[in-house]
Design a protein around this motif. Structure first.
Motif, PDB file in Angstrom:
ATOM      1  N   ILE A 150     -53.653  27.239  -6.136  1.00 20.29           N
ATOM      2  CA  ILE A 150     -53.835  28.237  -3.982  1.00 20.29           C
ATOM      3  C   ILE A 150     -54.464  28.657  -4.176  1.00 20.29           C
ATOM      4  O   ILE A 150     -55.649  28.656  -2.678  1.00 20.29           O
ATOM      5  CB  ILE A 150     -52.530  28.653  -4.489  1.00 20.29           C
ATOM      6  CG1 ILE A 150     -51.204  27.937  -4.682  1.00 20.29           C
ATOM      7  CG2 ILE A 150     -52.115  29.818  -3.158  1.00 20.29           C
ATOM      8  CD1 ILE A 150     -50.419  27.054  -3.518  1.00 20.29           C
ATOM      9  N   VAL A 151     -55.359  29.187  -5.003  1.00 23.46           N
ATOM     10  CA  VAL A 151     -56.361  30.134  -4.804  1.00 23.46           C
ATOM     11  C   VAL A 151     -57.634  29.151  -4.265  1.00 23.46           C
ATOM     12  O   VAL A 151     -58.335  29.168  -3.705  1.00 23.46           O
ATOM     13  CB  VAL A 151     -56.860  30.913  -6.078  1.00 23.46           C
ATOM     14  CG1 VAL A 151     -58.676  31.678  -6.013  1.00 23.46           C
ATOM     15  CG2 VAL A 151     -55.935  31.880  -6.020  1.00 23.46           C
ATOM     16  N   LEU A 152     -58.012  28.055  -5.423  1.00 23.88           N
ATOM     17  CA  LEU A 152     -58.771  27.517  -4.736  1.00 23.88           C
ATOM     18  C   LEU A 152     -58.461  26.558  -3.050  1.00 23.88           C
ATOM     19  O   LEU A 152     -59.862  26.650  -2.336  1.00 23.88           O
ATOM     20  CB  LEU A 152     -58.905  25.723  -5.894  1.00 23.88           C
ATOM     21  CG  LEU A 152     -59.375  26.125  -7.449  1.00 23.88           C
ATOM     22  CD1 LEU A 152     -58.894  25.321  -7.799  1.00 23.88           C
ATOM     23  CD2 LEU A 152     -60.873  26.252  -7.171  1.00 23.88           C
TER      24      LEU A 152
ATOM     25  N   ALA B 138     -61.127  26.821   0.261  1.00 29.48           N
ATOM     26  CA  ALA B 138     -61.700  25.824   0.817  1.00 29.48           C
ATOM     27  C   ALA B 138     -61.615  26.318   1.777  1.00 29.48           C
ATOM     28  O   ALA B 138     -62.519  26.125   2.902  1.00 29.48           O
ATOM     29  CB  ALA B 138     -61.133  24.725   0.191  1.00 29.48           C
ATOM     30  N   PHE B 139     -60.249  26.487   2.695  1.00 29.30           N
ATOM     31  CA  PHE B 139     -59.839  26.724   3.684  1.00 29.30           C
ATOM     32  C   PHE B 139     -60.863  27.672   4.545  1.00 29.30           C
ATOM     33  O   PHE B 139     -60.820  27.588   5.901  1.00 29.30           O
ATOM     34  CB  PHE B 139     -58.546  26.871   3.945  1.00 29.30           C
ATOM     35  CG  PHE B 139     -57.604  26.281   4.271  1.00 29.30           C
ATOM     36  CD1 PHE B 139     -57.149  25.014   5.565  1.00 29.30           C
ATOM     37  CD2 PHE B 139     -56.962  25.738   3.331  1.00 29.30           C
ATOM     38  CE1 PHE B 139     -56.476  23.795   5.370  1.00 29.30           C
ATOM     39  CE2 PHE B 139     -55.729  24.416   3.518  1.00 29.30           C
ATOM     40  CZ  PHE B 139     -55.946  23.569   4.515  1.00 29.30           C
ATOM     41  N   ALA B 140     -61.029  29.043   3.545  1.00 30.73           N
ATOM     42  CA  ALA B 140     -61.539  29.810   4.629  1.00 30.73           C
ATOM     43  C   ALA B 140     -63.186  29.221   4.563  1.00 30.73           C
ATOM     44  O   ALA B 140     -63.797  29.456   5.537  1.00 30.73           O
ATOM     45  CB  ALA B 140     -61.695  31.357   3.482  1.00 30.73           C
TER      46      ALA B 140
ATOM     47  N   VAL C 125     -70.163  21.676   2.580  1.00 26.84           N
ATOM     48  CA  VAL C 125     -69.701  20.211   2.219  1.00 26.84           C
ATOM     49  C   VAL C 125     -69.437  20.128   0.285  1.00 26.84           C
ATOM     50  O   VAL C 125     -68.514  19.969   0.379  1.00 26.84           O
ATOM     51  CB  VAL C 125     -70.521  19.428   2.710  1.00 26.84           C
ATOM     52  CG1 VAL C 125     -69.944  18.282   2.182  1.00 26.84           C
ATOM     53  CG2 VAL C 125     -70.221  19.408   3.611  1.00 26.84           C
ATOM     54  N   MET C 126     -70.878  20.959   0.187  1.00 25.71           N
ATOM     55  CA  MET C 126     -70.892  21.057  -1.405  1.00 25.71           C
ATOM     56  C   MET C 126     -69.718  22.550  -2.136  1.00 25.71           C
ATOM     57  O   MET C 126     -68.918  22.194  -3.118  1.00 25.71           O
ATOM     58  CB  MET C 126     -72.348  21.559  -1.991  1.00 25.71           C
ATOM     59  CG  MET C 126     -73.724  21.166  -1.948  1.00 25.71           C
ATOM     60  SD  MET C 126     -72.754  19.424  -2.267  1.00 25.71           S
ATOM     61  CE  MET C 126     -73.372  19.506  -3.887  1.00 25.71           C
ATOM     62  N   LEU C 127     -69.918  22.769  -1.355  1.00 28.55           N
ATOM     63  CA  LEU C 127     -68.719  23.816  -1.796  1.00 28.55           C
ATOM     64  C   LEU C 127     -67.413  23.416  -1.628  1.00 28.55           C
ATOM     65  O   LEU C 127     -66.573  23.791  -2.846  1.00 28.55           O
ATOM     66  CB  LEU C 127     -68.440  24.706  -0.616  1.00 28.55           C
ATOM     67  CG  LEU C 127     -67.109  26.685  -1.534  1.00 28.55           C
ATOM     68  CD1 LEU C 127     -67.871  27.243  -2.540  1.00 28.55           C
ATOM     69  CD2 LEU C 127     -67.131  27.286   0.082  1.00 28.55           C
ATOM     70  N   LEU C 128     -67.079  22.019  -1.223  1.00 27.59           N
ATOM     71  CA  LEU C 128     -65.518  21.712  -0.525  1.00 27.59           C
ATOM     72  C   LEU C 128     -65.516  20.253  -2.206  1.00 27.59           C
ATOM     73  O   LEU C 128     -64.120  20.681  -2.289  1.00 27.59           O
ATOM     74  CB  LEU C 128     -65.455  20.562   0.774  1.00 27.59           C
ATOM     75  CG  LEU C 128     -65.137  22.132   1.967  1.00 27.59           C
ATOM     76  CD1 LEU C 128     -65.113  21.110   3.532  1.00 27.59           C
ATOM     77  CD2 LEU C 128     -63.917  22.701   1.749  1.00 27.59           C
ATOM     78  N   LEU C 129     -66.809  20.482  -2.510  1.00 25.36           N
ATOM     79  CA  LEU C 129     -67.009  19.023  -3.321  1.00 25.36           C
ATOM     80  C   LEU C 129     -66.255  20.365  -4.654  1.00 25.36           C
ATOM     81  O   LEU C 129     -66.171  19.480  -5.588  1.00 25.36           O
ATOM     82  CB  LEU C 129     -67.978  18.723  -3.335  1.00 25.36           C
ATOM     83  CG  LEU C 129     -68.395  17.372  -2.631  1.00 25.36           C
ATOM     84  CD1 LEU C 129     -70.298  16.814  -2.363  1.00 25.36           C
ATOM     85  CD2 LEU C 129     -67.156  15.968  -2.495  1.00 25.36           C
TER      86      LEU C 129
ATOM     87  N   VAL D 215     -63.073  18.767  -6.841  1.00 23.93           N
ATOM     88  CA  VAL D 215     -63.162  18.674  -8.894  1.00 23.93           C
ATOM     89  C   VAL D 215     -62.797  19.899  -9.529  1.00 23.93           C
ATOM     90  O   VAL D 215     -61.323  19.428 -10.198  1.00 23.93           O
ATOM     91  CB  VAL D 215     -65.106  18.498  -9.152  1.00 23.93           C
ATOM     92  CG1 VAL D 215     -64.862  18.770 -10.672  1.00 23.93           C
ATOM     93  CG2 VAL D 215     -65.561  17.780  -8.270  1.00 23.93           C
ATOM     94  N   LEU D 216     -62.842  20.506  -9.241  1.00 22.48           N
ATOM     95  CA  LEU D 216     -61.954  21.530  -9.882  1.00 22.48           C
ATOM     96  C   LEU D 216     -60.176  21.784  -9.536  1.00 22.48           C
ATOM     97  O   LEU D 216     -59.707  21.850 -10.599  1.00 22.48           O
ATOM     98  CB  LEU D 216     -62.102  23.302  -9.416  1.00 22.48           C
ATOM     99  CG  LEU D 216     -63.861  23.895 -10.136  1.00 22.48           C
ATOM    100  CD1 LEU D 216     -63.974  25.507  -8.773  1.00 22.48           C
ATOM    101  CD2 LEU D 216     -63.659  24.180 -11.499  1.00 22.48           C
ATOM    102  N   GLN D 217     -59.938  21.357  -8.526  1.00 18.02           N
ATOM    103  CA  GLN D 217     -58.598  21.170  -8.657  1.00 18.02           C
ATOM    104  C   GLN D 217     -58.273  19.273  -8.985  1.00 18.02           C
ATOM    105  O   GLN D 217     -56.716  19.996  -9.700  1.00 18.02           O
ATOM    106  CB  GLN D 217     -58.466  20.644  -6.416  1.00 18.02           C
ATOM    107  CG  GLN D 217     -56.837  21.244  -6.486  1.00 18.02           C
ATOM    108  CD  GLN D 217     -56.502  21.965  -6.337  1.00 18.02           C
ATOM    109  OE1 GLN D 217     -55.930  22.320  -6.883  1.00 18.02           O
ATOM    110  NE2 GLN D 217     -56.233  22.488  -5.639  1.00 18.02           N
ATOM    111  N   VAL D 218     -58.732  18.809  -8.929  1.00 21.09           N
ATOM    112  CA  VAL D 218     -59.246  17.898 -10.207  1.00 21.09           C
ATOM    113  C   VAL D 218     -58.482  17.839 -11.484  1.00 21.09           C
ATOM    114  O   VAL D 218     -57.979  17.537 -12.109  1.00 21.09           O
ATOM    115  CB  VAL D 218     -59.808  16.400  -9.977  1.00 21.09           C
ATOM    116  CG1 VAL D 218     -59.729  15.255 -11.019  1.00 21.09           C
ATOM    117  CG2 VAL D 218     -59.946  15.938  -7.876  1.00 21.09           C
ATOM    118  N   LEU D 219     -59.375  19.027 -11.927  1.00 23.28           N
ATOM    119  CA  LEU D 219     -59.528  19.117 -13.627  1.00 23.28           C
ATOM    120  C   LEU D 219     -57.991  20.244 -13.919  1.00 23.28           C
ATOM    121  O   LEU D 219     -57.369  19.788 -14.498  1.00 23.28           O
ATOM    122  CB  LEU D 219     -60.606  19.629 -14.214  1.00 23.28           C
ATOM    123  CG  LEU D 219     -62.282  19.325 -14.007  1.00 23.28           C
ATOM    124  CD1 LEU D 219     -63.113  20.123 -13.948  1.00 23.28           C
ATOM    125  CD2 LEU D 219     -61.764  18.236 -14.656  1.00 23.28           C
TER     126      LEU D 219
END
Length: 106
Positions: free
Chosen positions: A32-34, A38-40, A53-57, A61-65
């Motif tokens: 949820i924090v991730l 991303a939304f912020a 864009v780099m922050l979203l990527l 990746v962190l979300q996938v992990l």
């Protein structure tokens, strides 16, 4: 699980350690924090587009992990074969994308 000790002939009982809901709650909160970060970053508006864009990527990746590690239980023992197959699939997909981009721009 019961294990027979070969030296003394005694039987040792080992219990499988159960994973409680605490780790799942922590992983859910982290997800949820991730998502909120991303939304912020997108809602901020005045931030450099390349940085966003780099922050979203990175957030993706962190979300996938987190998803693979905690919800798909790939952090546990005995899951090396699925991890290897996913790594192989990622390699083939990356190679295909690179080849397609090279072919389009050549």
């Amino acid at each position: 699980m019961t294990i027979q000790d070969s030296d003394s002939g005694t039987t040792i009982k080992r219990r499988h350690r159960q994973e409680g809901p605490q780790k799942h709650v922590i992983a859910f909160i982290f997800s949820i924090v991730l998502t909120m970060i991303a939304f912020a970053s997108v809602l901020a508006g005045g931030v450099n587009i390349a940085f966003t864009v780099m922050l979203l990527l990175v957030m993706a990746v962190l979300q996938v992990l987190v998803q693979l590690g905690y919800w798909m239980h790939l952090k546990d023992k005995g899951h090396m074969i699925p991890i290897l197959f996913m790594a192989g699939g990622f390699f083939v997909a990356s190679l295909s994308i690179i080849a397609a981009l090279y072919w389009m721009w050549w």
